[in-house]
Motif scaffolding. Structure first.
Motif, PDB file in Angstrom:
ATOM      1  N   THR A  40       0.842  -1.195   0.000  1.00  0.00           N
ATOM      2  CA  THR A  40       0.000   0.000   0.000  1.00  0.00           C
ATOM      3  C   THR A  40       0.875   1.241   0.000  1.00  0.00           C
ATOM      4  OG1 THR A  40      -1.706  -1.186   1.210  1.00  0.00           O
ATOM      5  CG2 THR A  40      -1.843   1.214   1.224  1.00  0.00           C
ATOM      6  N   VAL A  41       0.603   2.146  -0.936  1.00  0.00           N
ATOM      7  CA  VAL A  41       1.360   3.378  -1.085  1.00  0.00           C
ATOM      8  C   VAL A  41       0.382   4.538  -0.943  1.00  0.00           C
ATOM      9  CG1 VAL A  41       2.789   4.747  -2.648  1.00  0.00           C
ATOM     10  CG2 VAL A  41       2.958   2.248  -2.676  1.00  0.00           C
ATOM     11  N   THR A  42       0.670   5.462  -0.037  1.00  0.00           N
ATOM     12  CA  THR A  42      -0.165   6.651   0.112  1.00  0.00           C
ATOM     13  C   THR A  42       0.722   7.882   0.009  1.00  0.00           C
ATOM     14  OG1 THR A  42       0.033   6.607   2.509  1.00  0.00           O
ATOM     15  CG2 THR A  42      -1.883   5.514   1.574  1.00  0.00           C
ATOM     16  N   ALA A  43       0.181   8.911  -0.590  1.00  0.00           N
ATOM     17  CA  ALA A  43       0.884  10.188  -0.711  1.00  0.00           C
ATOM     18  C   ALA A  43      -0.160  11.273  -0.906  1.00  0.00           C
ATOM     19  CB  ALA A  43       1.860  10.163  -1.887  1.00  0.00           C
ATOM     20  N   ALA A  44       0.287  12.507  -0.788  1.00  0.00           N
ATOM     21  CA  ALA A  44      -0.596  13.646  -0.990  1.00  0.00           C
ATOM     22  C   ALA A  44       0.116  14.683  -1.849  1.00  0.00           C
ATOM     23  CB  ALA A  44      -0.984  14.267   0.348  1.00  0.00           C
ATOM     24  N   VAL A  45      -0.685  15.497  -2.522  1.00  0.00           N
ATOM     25  CA  VAL A  45      -0.167  16.631  -3.270  1.00  0.00           C
ATOM     26  C   VAL A  45      -0.733  17.872  -2.593  1.00  0.00           C
ATOM     27  CG1 VAL A  45       0.059  17.734  -5.514  1.00  0.00           C
ATOM     28  CG2 VAL A  45      -0.325  15.272  -5.391  1.00  0.00           C
ATOM     29  N   LEU A  46       0.155  18.666  -2.003  1.00  0.00           N
ATOM     30  CA  LEU A  46      -0.243  19.884  -1.299  1.00  0.00           C
ATOM     31  C   LEU A  46       0.558  21.052  -1.851  1.00  0.00           C
ATOM     32  CD1 LEU A  46      -0.163  18.355   2.295  1.00  0.00           C
ATOM     33  CD2 LEU A  46      -2.178  18.704   0.848  1.00  0.00           C
ATOM     34  N   ASP A  47      -0.124  22.067  -2.347  1.00  0.00           N
ATOM     35  CA  ASP A  47       0.544  23.237  -2.944  1.00  0.00           C
ATOM     36  C   ASP A  47       1.548  22.833  -4.014  1.00  0.00           C
ATOM     37  OD1 ASP A  47      -0.860  25.112  -1.371  1.00  0.00           O
ATOM     38  OD2 ASP A  47       0.554  24.813   0.288  1.00  0.00           O
ATOM     39  N   GLY A  48       1.225  21.809  -4.805  1.00  0.00           N
ATOM     40  CA  GLY A  48       2.080  21.381  -5.903  1.00  0.00           C
ATOM     41  C   GLY A  48       3.276  20.545  -5.487  1.00  0.00           C
ATOM     42  N   ARG A  49       3.337  20.152  -4.207  1.00  0.00           N
ATOM     43  CA  ARG A  49       4.465  19.357  -3.717  1.00  0.00           C
ATOM     44  C   ARG A  49       3.987  18.028  -3.163  1.00  0.00           C
ATOM     45  NH1 ARG A  49       6.773  24.464  -0.908  1.00  0.00           N
ATOM     46  NH2 ARG A  49       8.026  25.296  -2.595  1.00  0.00           N
ATOM     47  N   VAL A  59       8.405  -3.285  -4.550  1.00  0.00           N
ATOM     48  CA  VAL A  59       7.214  -4.072  -4.859  1.00  0.00           C
ATOM     49  C   VAL A  59       7.673  -5.388  -5.478  1.00  0.00           C
ATOM     50  CG1 VAL A  59       5.112  -4.159  -6.245  1.00  0.00           C
ATOM     51  CG2 VAL A  59       5.874  -1.975  -5.306  1.00  0.00           C
ATOM     52  N   PRO A  60       7.200  -6.519  -4.965  1.00  0.00           N
ATOM     53  CA  PRO A  60       7.593  -7.791  -5.584  1.00  0.00           C
ATOM     54  C   PRO A  60       6.899  -7.978  -6.939  1.00  0.00           C
ATOM     55  CG  PRO A  60       6.024  -8.178  -3.814  1.00  0.00           C
ATOM     56  CD  PRO A  60       6.343  -6.713  -3.798  1.00  0.00           C
ATOM     57  N   LEU A  61       7.646  -8.475  -7.902  1.00  0.00           N
ATOM     58  CA  LEU A  61       7.077  -8.770  -9.213  1.00  0.00           C
ATOM     59  C   LEU A  61       5.920  -9.744  -9.043  1.00  0.00           C
ATOM     60  CD1 LEU A  61       7.328  -8.350 -12.278  1.00  0.00           C
ATOM     61  CD2 LEU A  61       8.876 -10.314 -12.328  1.00  0.00           C
ATOM     62  N   GLY A  62       4.781  -9.412  -9.603  1.00  0.00           N
ATOM     63  CA  GLY A  62       3.588 -10.247  -9.486  1.00  0.00           C
ATOM     64  C   GLY A  62       2.737  -9.901  -8.273  1.00  0.00           C
ATOM     65  N   GLY A  63       3.220  -8.981  -7.438  1.00  0.00           N
ATOM     66  CA  GLY A  63       2.480  -8.582  -6.247  1.00  0.00           C
ATOM     67  C   GLY A  63       1.374  -7.588  -6.563  1.00  0.00           C
ATOM     68  N   THR A  64       0.497  -7.394  -5.599  1.00  0.00           N
ATOM     69  CA  THR A  64      -0.580  -6.417  -5.739  1.00  0.00           C
ATOM     70  C   THR A  64      -0.145  -5.118  -5.089  1.00  0.00           C
ATOM     71  OG1 THR A  64      -2.231  -8.166  -5.674  1.00  0.00           O
ATOM     72  CG2 THR A  64      -3.001  -5.935  -5.208  1.00  0.00           C
ATOM     73  N   VAL A  65      -0.428  -4.013  -5.777  1.00  0.00           N
ATOM     74  CA  VAL A  65      -0.088  -2.683  -5.302  1.00  0.00           C
ATOM     75  C   VAL A  65      -1.372  -1.873  -5.196  1.00  0.00           C
ATOM     76  CG1 VAL A  65       1.260  -0.594  -5.751  1.00  0.00           C
ATOM     77  CG2 VAL A  65       2.080  -2.786  -6.585  1.00  0.00           C
ATOM     78  N   GLN A  66      -1.500  -1.125  -4.117  1.00  0.00           N
ATOM     79  CA  GLN A  66      -2.617  -0.203  -3.964  1.00  0.00           C
ATOM     80  C   GLN A  66      -2.016   1.189  -3.780  1.00  0.00           C
ATOM     81  OE1 GLN A  66      -5.302   0.209  -0.337  1.00  0.00           O
ATOM     82  NE2 GLN A  66      -6.509  -1.063  -1.718  1.00  0.00           N
ATOM     83  N   VAL A  67      -2.354   2.108  -4.686  1.00  0.00           N
ATOM     84  CA  VAL A  67      -1.820   3.468  -4.651  1.00  0.00           C
ATOM     85  C   VAL A  67      -2.979   4.422  -4.379  1.00  0.00           C
ATOM     86  CG1 VAL A  67      -0.572   5.259  -5.915  1.00  0.00           C
ATOM     87  CG2 VAL A  67      -0.010   2.851  -6.303  1.00  0.00           C
ATOM     88  N   GLN A  68      -2.891   5.154  -3.253  1.00  0.00           N
ATOM     89  CA  GLN A  68      -3.931   6.103  -2.888  1.00  0.00           C
ATOM     90  C   GLN A  68      -3.306   7.481  -2.752  1.00  0.00           C
ATOM     91  OE1 GLN A  68      -6.384   5.012   0.408  1.00  0.00           O
ATOM     92  NE2 GLN A  68      -7.466   6.941   0.406  1.00  0.00           N
ATOM     93  N   ILE A  69      -3.856   8.440  -3.502  1.00  0.00           N
ATOM     94  CA  ILE A  69      -3.314   9.790  -3.533  1.00  0.00           C
ATOM     95  C   ILE A  69      -4.396  10.787  -3.125  1.00  0.00           C
ATOM     96  CG2 ILE A  69      -2.234  11.563  -4.971  1.00  0.00           C
ATOM     97  CD1 ILE A  69      -0.524   8.980  -4.648  1.00  0.00           C
ATOM     98  N   SER A  70      -4.053  11.640  -2.152  1.00  0.00           N
ATOM     99  CA  SER A  70      -4.921  12.745  -1.742  1.00  0.00           C
ATOM    100  C   SER A  70      -4.401  14.016  -2.402  1.00  0.00           C
ATOM    101  CB  SER A  70      -4.880  12.925  -0.227  1.00  0.00           C
ATOM    102  OG  SER A  70      -5.298  11.752   0.414  1.00  0.00           O
ATOM    103  N   ARG A  75      -6.377  16.724  -9.341  1.00  0.00           N
ATOM    104  CA  ARG A  75      -5.116  16.362  -9.999  1.00  0.00           C
ATOM    105  C   ARG A  75      -5.309  15.053 -10.743  1.00  0.00           C
ATOM    106  NH1 ARG A  75      -0.617  19.903  -9.057  1.00  0.00           N
ATOM    107  NH2 ARG A  75      -1.082  20.965  -7.119  1.00  0.00           N
ATOM    108  N   GLN A  76      -4.639  14.922 -11.864  1.00  0.00           N
ATOM    109  CA  GLN A  76      -4.621  13.650 -12.575  1.00  0.00           C
ATOM    110  C   GLN A  76      -3.360  12.915 -12.130  1.00  0.00           C
ATOM    111  OE1 GLN A  76      -3.741  13.369 -16.858  1.00  0.00           O
ATOM    112  NE2 GLN A  76      -5.610  12.138 -16.993  1.00  0.00           N
ATOM    113  N   ALA A 110       1.652  13.279 -10.164  1.00  0.00           N
ATOM    114  CA  ALA A 110       0.454  14.110 -10.277  1.00  0.00           C
ATOM    115  C   ALA A 110       0.787  15.079 -11.401  1.00  0.00           C
ATOM    116  CB  ALA A 110       0.167  14.842  -8.983  1.00  0.00           C
ATOM    117  N   HIS A 111       0.045  15.003 -12.459  1.00  0.00           N
ATOM    118  CA  HIS A 111       0.377  15.823 -13.626  1.00  0.00           C
ATOM    119  C   HIS A 111       0.021  17.274 -13.388  1.00  0.00           C
ATOM    120  CE1 HIS A 111       1.743  12.944 -16.720  1.00  0.00           C
ATOM    121  NE2 HIS A 111       1.318  12.110 -15.798  1.00  0.00           N
TER     122      HIS A 111
END
Length: 122
Positions: A40-49, A59-70, A75-76, A110-111
């Motif tokens: 599980t990966v979490t991050a945020a974008v605040l004021d462009g940072r 991440v292990p090859l073949g593993g499941t990844v969950q990416v959650q961004i606030s 933001r895309q 975050a583009h």
């Protein structure tokens, strides 16, 4: 309704039901409670940072990844190499879960240009 129209409508409903864009090979699902063993990966974008600062996650090859961004504004989010794109907005974090079936180093951005994290799949 013609058979082709029915098939097109069914495909459209499936695409609208998902939370991101991806090829079928990546087994993309929406996020909920992560299954045991999920990275599980979490991050945020605040004021462009990025918060926390950009870093690598193994991440292990073949593993499941969950990416959650606030985000503090809409933001895309793009996971390069897996061609996954989804939106994050205030009060509605963007989230995607997928199978890491390609080895390498993949940026999550975050583009247009905010690096959030790098996924090191091996």
């Amino acid at each position: 309704m013609k058979r082709a129209d029915i098939a097109f409508a069914a495909v459209g409903m499936v695409l609208l039901a998902g939370c991101s864009q991806a090829s079928a090979a990546h087994a993309v699902t929406g996020c909920s409670s992560a299954a045991p063993g999920t990275v599980t990966v979490t991050a945020a974008v605040l004021d462009g940072r990025a918060d926390p600062a950009p870093h690598r996650v193994a991440v292990p090859l073949g593993g499941t990844v969950q990416v959650q961004i606030s985000a503090d504004r809409v933001r895309q989010v793009h996971i390069h190499g897996y061609d996954l794109e989804y939106d994050a907005a205030p009060g509605t974090p963007g989230c995607v879960s997928f199978t890491a079936d390609r080895a390498g180093l993949f940026d999550v951005e975050a583009h247009p240009d905010t690096l959030l994290v790098q996924l090191e799949v091996r």
